[in-house]
Design a protein around this motif. Structure first.
Motif, PDB file in Angstrom:
ATOM      1  N   MET B   1       0.812  -1.195   0.000  1.00  0.00           N
ATOM      2  CA  MET B   1       0.000   0.000   0.000  1.00  0.00           C
ATOM      3  C   MET B   1       0.864   1.271   0.000  1.00  0.00           C
ATOM      4  SD  MET B   1      -3.334   0.524   2.188  1.00  0.00           S
ATOM      5  CE  MET B   1      -3.500   1.978   3.178  1.00  0.00           C
ATOM      6  N   ARG B   2       1.998   1.247   0.711  1.00  0.00           N
ATOM      7  CA  ARG B   2       2.841   2.442   0.741  1.00  0.00           C
ATOM      8  C   ARG B   2       3.760   2.479  -0.466  1.00  0.00           C
ATOM      9  NH1 ARG B   2       4.354   2.231   7.162  1.00  0.00           N
ATOM     10  NH2 ARG B   2       2.207   2.374   7.861  1.00  0.00           N
ATOM     11  N   GLY B   3       3.927   3.672  -1.027  1.00  0.00           N
ATOM     12  CA  GLY B   3       4.783   3.786  -2.197  1.00  0.00           C
ATOM     13  C   GLY B   3       5.993   4.636  -1.887  1.00  0.00           C
ATOM     14  N   GLU B   4       6.544   5.191  -2.949  1.00  0.00           N
ATOM     15  CA  GLU B   4       7.743   6.034  -2.837  1.00  0.00           C
ATOM     16  C   GLU B   4       7.382   7.468  -2.508  1.00  0.00           C
ATOM     17  OE1 GLU B   4      11.162   5.052  -3.470  1.00  0.00           O
ATOM     18  OE2 GLU B   4      10.073   3.227  -2.924  1.00  0.00           O
ATOM     19  N   ALA B   5       6.136   7.823  -2.793  1.00  0.00           N
ATOM     20  CA  ALA B   5       5.773   9.232  -2.739  1.00  0.00           C
ATOM     21  C   ALA B   5       4.445   9.424  -2.032  1.00  0.00           C
ATOM     22  CB  ALA B   5       5.673   9.779  -4.168  1.00  0.00           C
ATOM     23  N   MET B   6       4.122  10.691  -1.787  1.00  0.00           N
ATOM     24  CA  MET B   6       2.826  11.007  -1.174  1.00  0.00           C
ATOM     25  C   MET B   6       1.703  10.591  -2.107  1.00  0.00           C
ATOM     26  SD  MET B   6       1.443  14.597   0.422  1.00  0.00           S
ATOM     27  CE  MET B   6       1.768  15.641  -0.997  1.00  0.00           C
ATOM     28  N   LYS B   7       0.648  10.082  -1.496  1.00  0.00           N
ATOM     29  CA  LYS B   7      -0.501   9.597  -2.237  1.00  0.00           C
ATOM     30  C   LYS B   7      -1.726  10.407  -1.809  1.00  0.00           C
ATOM     31  CE  LYS B   7      -2.365   5.676  -1.100  1.00  0.00           C
ATOM     32  NZ  LYS B   7      -2.592   4.276  -0.751  1.00  0.00           N
ATOM     33  N   MET B   8      -2.551  10.777  -2.795  1.00  0.00           N
ATOM     34  CA  MET B   8      -3.776  11.529  -2.495  1.00  0.00           C
ATOM     35  C   MET B   8      -4.976  10.715  -2.955  1.00  0.00           C
ATOM     36  SD  MET B   8      -4.942  15.267  -3.992  1.00  0.00           S
ATOM     37  CE  MET B   8      -5.578  14.749  -5.575  1.00  0.00           C
ATOM     38  N   THR B   9      -5.979  10.554  -2.090  1.00  0.00           N
ATOM     39  CA  THR B   9      -7.191   9.824  -2.467  1.00  0.00           C
ATOM     40  C   THR B   9      -8.417  10.679  -2.174  1.00  0.00           C
ATOM     41  OG1 THR B   9      -6.092   7.763  -1.878  1.00  0.00           O
ATOM     42  CG2 THR B   9      -8.466   7.650  -2.201  1.00  0.00           C
ATOM     43  N   PHE B  36      -4.506  12.228   2.459  1.00  0.00           N
ATOM     44  CA  PHE B  36      -3.112  12.225   2.014  1.00  0.00           C
ATOM     45  C   PHE B  36      -2.322  11.255   2.880  1.00  0.00           C
ATOM     46  CE2 PHE B  36      -4.826  16.339   0.899  1.00  0.00           C
ATOM     47  CZ  PHE B  36      -4.359  16.540  -0.394  1.00  0.00           C
ATOM     48  N   GLN B  37      -1.407  10.532   2.254  1.00  0.00           N
ATOM     49  CA  GLN B  37      -0.555   9.633   3.027  1.00  0.00           C
ATOM     50  C   GLN B  37       0.871   9.723   2.478  1.00  0.00           C
ATOM     51  OE1 GLN B  37      -1.173   5.300   2.838  1.00  0.00           O
ATOM     52  NE2 GLN B  37      -1.377   5.375   5.062  1.00  0.00           N
ATOM     53  N   THR B  38       1.824   9.877   3.409  1.00  0.00           N
ATOM     54  CA  THR B  38       3.221   9.940   2.980  1.00  0.00           C
ATOM     55  C   THR B  38       3.731   8.525   2.694  1.00  0.00           C
ATOM     56  OG1 THR B  38       4.095   9.692   5.204  1.00  0.00           O
ATOM     57  CG2 THR B  38       3.647  11.937   4.466  1.00  0.00           C
ATOM     58  N   ALA B  39       4.915   8.447   2.078  1.00  0.00           N
ATOM     59  CA  ALA B  39       5.510   7.145   1.799  1.00  0.00           C
ATOM     60  C   ALA B  39       5.728   6.355   3.088  1.00  0.00           C
ATOM     61  CB  ALA B  39       6.825   7.338   1.054  1.00  0.00           C
ATOM     62  N   SER B  40       6.011   7.080   4.179  1.00  0.00           N
ATOM     63  CA  SER B  40       6.259   6.358   5.440  1.00  0.00           C
ATOM     64  C   SER B  40       4.976   6.090   6.214  1.00  0.00           C
ATOM     65  CB  SER B  40       7.248   7.146   6.302  1.00  0.00           C
ATOM     66  OG  SER B  40       6.708   8.409   6.607  1.00  0.00           O
ATOM     67  N   ILE B 169       0.185  21.329   0.626  1.00  0.00           N
ATOM     68  CA  ILE B 169       0.609  20.185   1.432  1.00  0.00           C
ATOM     69  C   ILE B 169       1.790  19.523   0.746  1.00  0.00           C
ATOM     70  CG2 ILE B 169      -0.120  17.930   2.326  1.00  0.00           C
ATOM     71  CD1 ILE B 169      -3.071  19.192   2.081  1.00  0.00           C
ATOM     72  N   GLU B 170       2.913  19.483   1.439  1.00  0.00           N
ATOM     73  CA  GLU B 170       4.134  18.955   0.826  1.00  0.00           C
ATOM     74  C   GLU B 170       4.681  17.800   1.662  1.00  0.00           C
ATOM     75  OE1 GLU B 170       7.049  21.859  -0.243  1.00  0.00           O
ATOM     76  OE2 GLU B 170       8.662  20.397  -0.351  1.00  0.00           O
ATOM     77  N   ALA B 171       5.015  16.725   0.992  1.00  0.00           N
ATOM     78  CA  ALA B 171       5.680  15.598   1.658  1.00  0.00           C
ATOM     79  C   ALA B 171       6.389  14.776   0.595  1.00  0.00           C
ATOM     80  CB  ALA B 171       4.671  14.731   2.403  1.00  0.00           C
ATOM     81  N   ASP B 172       7.448  14.133   0.946  1.00  0.00           N
ATOM     82  CA  ASP B 172       8.211  13.259   0.028  1.00  0.00           C
ATOM     83  C   ASP B 172       8.597  14.000  -1.256  1.00  0.00           C
ATOM     84  OD1 ASP B 172       7.592  11.243   1.881  1.00  0.00           O
ATOM     85  OD2 ASP B 172       5.792  10.654   0.765  1.00  0.00           O
ATOM     86  N   MET B 295     -10.726   8.125  -6.514  1.00  0.00           N
ATOM     87  CA  MET B 295      -9.556   8.477  -7.337  1.00  0.00           C
ATOM     88  C   MET B 295      -8.310   8.582  -6.452  1.00  0.00           C
ATOM     89  SD  MET B 295      -8.946  12.210  -9.075  1.00  0.00           S
ATOM     90  CE  MET B 295      -9.502  12.081 -10.743  1.00  0.00           C
ATOM     91  N   THR B 296      -7.260   7.864  -6.827  1.00  0.00           N
ATOM     92  CA  THR B 296      -6.001   7.938  -6.088  1.00  0.00           C
ATOM     93  C   THR B 296      -4.911   8.420  -7.027  1.00  0.00           C
ATOM     94  OG1 THR B 296      -6.568   6.163  -4.575  1.00  0.00           O
ATOM     95  CG2 THR B 296      -4.252   6.570  -4.882  1.00  0.00           C
ATOM     96  N   MET B 297      -4.095   9.345  -6.554  1.00  0.00           N
ATOM     97  CA  MET B 297      -2.968   9.813  -7.357  1.00  0.00           C
ATOM     98  C   MET B 297      -1.697   9.666  -6.534  1.00  0.00           C
ATOM     99  SD  MET B 297      -4.670  13.271  -8.965  1.00  0.00           S
ATOM    100  CE  MET B 297      -3.619  13.489 -10.390  1.00  0.00           C
ATOM    101  N   GLU B 298      -0.723   8.993  -7.112  1.00  0.00           N
ATOM    102  CA  GLU B 298       0.616   8.968  -6.513  1.00  0.00           C
ATOM    103  C   GLU B 298       1.324  10.191  -7.047  1.00  0.00           C
ATOM    104  OE1 GLU B 298       3.022   6.466  -5.236  1.00  0.00           O
ATOM    105  OE2 GLU B 298       1.692   4.761  -4.888  1.00  0.00           O
ATOM    106  N   LEU B 299       1.755  11.084  -6.162  1.00  0.00           N
ATOM    107  CA  LEU B 299       2.309  12.345  -6.622  1.00  0.00           C
ATOM    108  C   LEU B 299       3.816  12.201  -6.840  1.00  0.00           C
ATOM    109  CD1 LEU B 299       0.360  14.798  -4.324  1.00  0.00           C
ATOM    110  CD2 LEU B 299      -0.327  13.758  -6.467  1.00  0.00           C
TER     111      LEU B 299
END
Lengths: 288, 327
Positions: B1-9, B36-40, B169-172, B295-299
């Motif tokens: 579920m966690r990726g390299e970058a911030m994810k927005m749903t 929003f979810q950060t990579a961590s 909102i900034e992360a990763d 809708m989910t976007m990996e930023l």
């Protein structure tokens, strides 16, 4: 005759989406129209005598119908009866278009006129609404207590009885000519004295709209929450000898398949007593 | 579920009020909520419209189900469509969960009073005091910078009745900016303290550049697009924009993707499709999408993330810290 149209049948909170598309996800709002003519389409005339039961999100769909009549021209008088003041029965009102048209009158009814007024005023306070207060609404507002001894509103004979629900709620009977419907949302069956009064209120009605939020096993975990199971609803309806029951106040996470099943189970429970069960859905029209 | 970058749903993209209509199944009828979810794995929620019920159900399958979750909740503003879902947010009812509610409040009203007002016994059966999760409150003034765990957040006041906040909102290394519930400033000044209601050229210019600065170089700009042009005429003071206004801001701020948001409850999926097609015709280099539920976007990485000095005005250190409050 009476035409009933359901615009919102869901309890607690609106639950739109694909899983609830057939029964709909709008919260409580029922439109009740009285008419005398047997002409085809007579029940659909926008200026027939009419009452709106509860102002949940379904009201947003109903208002486009109301706006085709006198309310759309600033010459209408809407009668909105509130069973109680939980949000799911009010949250369609902040965007109720007839309120924004000068010349209209909107009467709100409930168990207590002060509580009706304070609920409506709270909906429009500045922290929650861009309108910043009911004084900015164009329509004339009226707040009325529903008379426990009965009264007449727009041609309907209205009588009420108390439900068993946290904070209270009313069941409302509307009689037009020789037809009658009873609306009992947000009621937990199980207190014999209260149930008996509701049975009296509903006796012989053409339609009883009943809270049927839970399955019995769900109800067992939610005693005191003020809602009933579909099975208990059918048993109470049999005592009142009503013709039809509309199961109402669906649980937000009950999907269409679940409501199909509950409808079948309820019809089975009704047995061969001639009681017809309908699962209320947004958009359903019933001519009585 | 966690990726390299911030994810927005997106959990709710509808404006004004939630609505269930069969011709709105693709874009959805739930009112505003974005996650929003950060990579961590840090969680941040923007707005508690009816969509937050579905987000809550998803969160209960994670650490929030065992009372070990923590998340930030950013309050855009407190009109009904943005808050009516909080009482149905399951993680609030699980002891051990911790939420930091981050808000500019409303004039003369603290966010706690506003949220607890939804739980008054006349209107809701469960008292606010019975929410068993731990809710803390962090307040700021629009314009301030916030350091919230793994998120760097910038704020700006939008053009809408009361106090409404836009967030960067900034992360990763990725940036998403959300401007929802904001009106065309060349037609009306609506927010508390904006000196309105009449248009003012000097104010408009300065206001737009303030917003563009906040959104500068974002990967994604989520923007109010409630009205079509023929609908906004006579309704400039209602506090909403058109897709043309959203595109103008996307160009001014040089963003990568514009996500049209706050769809009008009257608009069917077909109308939103049409709005999206018209916006794409005028996009001029900006990629345009229309927000829909689910809708989910990996930023990816922003073209202009924060570099060098960035001063926070308000800090919450997150799980490992404990120190918080205004610096």
């Amino acid at each position: 005759m009476i035409r009933v149209r359901f615009w919102g049948c869901r309890g607690s909170v609106a639950s739109p989406g694909r899983a609830t598309a057939r029964y709909g996800g709008n919260t409580a709002c029922v439109h009740v129209v009285g008419y005398d003519s047997h002409e085809p389409g007579a029940g659909a005339h926008p200026d027939n005598p009419q009452v709106v039961l509860d102002g949940g999100t379904g009201l947003a769909l109903l208002q486009s119908v109301l706006m085709r009549g006198l309310l759309g021209r600033g010459k209408g008088h809407a009668h909105v009866m509130l069973t109680h003041f939980h949000w799911d029965h009010l949250i369609g009102l902040p965007f109720f278009t007839p309120l924004f048209i000068p010349g209209n009158k909107v009467s709100f009814y409930g168990a207590c006129d002060q509580r009706v007024q304070s609920s409506i005023e709270r909906l429009f306070t500045s922290v929650y609404s861009p309108i910043k207060g009911t004084e900015h609404l164009a329509a004339e507002l009226e707040y009325r207590k529903l008379d426990p001894t009965g009264e007449t509103v727009d041609g309907f004979e209205v009588s009420v009885a108390d439900n068993r629900h946290p904070g209270g709620a009313l069941s409302i009977r509307l009689q037009y000519g020789d037809r009658s419907i009873v609306y009992s949302t947000d009621h937990e069956i199980g207190d014999e004295a209260i149930d008996e009064k509701l049975v009296e209120l509903a006796r012989g009605a053409d339609l009883w709209i009943m809270d049927a939020q839970y399955r019995p096993e769900q109800l067992a975990r939610h005693i005191g929450w003020g809602h009933s199971s579909h099975i208990d609803a059918v048993r109470l309806a049999l005592r009142a000898k009503v013709r039809k029951v509309a199961l109402f106040h669906h649980k937000p996470d009950h999907d269409d398949h679940e409501l199909d099943r509950m409808g079948l189970e309820a019809q089975q429970e009704a047995g061969d007593h001639g009681l017809k069960i309908v699962v209320a859905r947004d958009g359903l029209v019933m001519d009585l | 579920m966690r990726g390299e970058a911030m994810k927005m749903t997106i959990f709710g993209a509808r404006g004004s009020y939630p609505l269930s209509r069969r011709d709105q199944l693709r874009y959805g009828g739930n009112s505003t909520c974005i996650h929003f979810q950060t990579a961590s794995g840090d969680d941040l929620i923007l707005d508690g419209g009816s969509g937050i019920r579905l987000l809550g159900d998803e969160m209960m399958t994670r650490q929030f189900g065992s009372g070990q979750g923590r998340a930030y909740i950013l309050v855009g503003h407190t009109h009904w469509d943005h808050i009516l879902g909080y009482p149905f947010f399951a993680p609030f009812y699980r002891p051990g969960n911790r939420f930091v509610v981050v808000s500019a409040g409303q004039t003369n009203a603290h966010i706690r009073e506003i949220l607890s007002g939804q739980h008054e016994d006349m209107h809701f059966p469960v008292p606010f005091e019975d929410l068993s999760a731990d809710l803390e409150y962090l307040t700021f003034r629009p314009g301030q910078h916030l350091a919230l765990g793994g998120f760097k957040v910038e704020t700006v006041q939008l053009n809408h009745p009361g106090i409404t906040v836009g967030y960067r909102i900034e992360a990763d290394g990725a940036v998403a900016t959300v401007f929802t519930d904001t009106a065309r400033v060349t037609k009306a000044r609506l927010g508390d303290g904006m000196g309105g209601p009449d248009p003012d050229d000097g104010f408009s210019k300065e206001f737009k550049s303030r917003l563009a600065h906040c959104a500068r170089g974002s990967n994604v700009l989520v923007h109010d697009s409630h009205f079509l042009e023929h609908e906004i005429v006579g309704r400039y003071h209602w506090g909403h924009s058109t897709f043309e206004d959203a595109l103008e801001m996307a160009h001014l701020a040089d963003v990568g993707t514009l996500v049209l948001f706050h769809h009008a409850p009257e608009h069917s999926d077909a109308v939103v499709d049409e709005k999206l097609a018209m916006a794409r015709d005028l996009a001029d280099g900006v990629s345009v999408e229309a927000a829909c539920e689910g809708m989910t976007m990996e930023l990816g990485r922003s073209r202009r993330p924060q570099s060098g000095e960035w001063q926070a005005d308000v800090v919450d250190w997150g799980a490992d810290g404990g120190q918080k409050g205004a610096l």
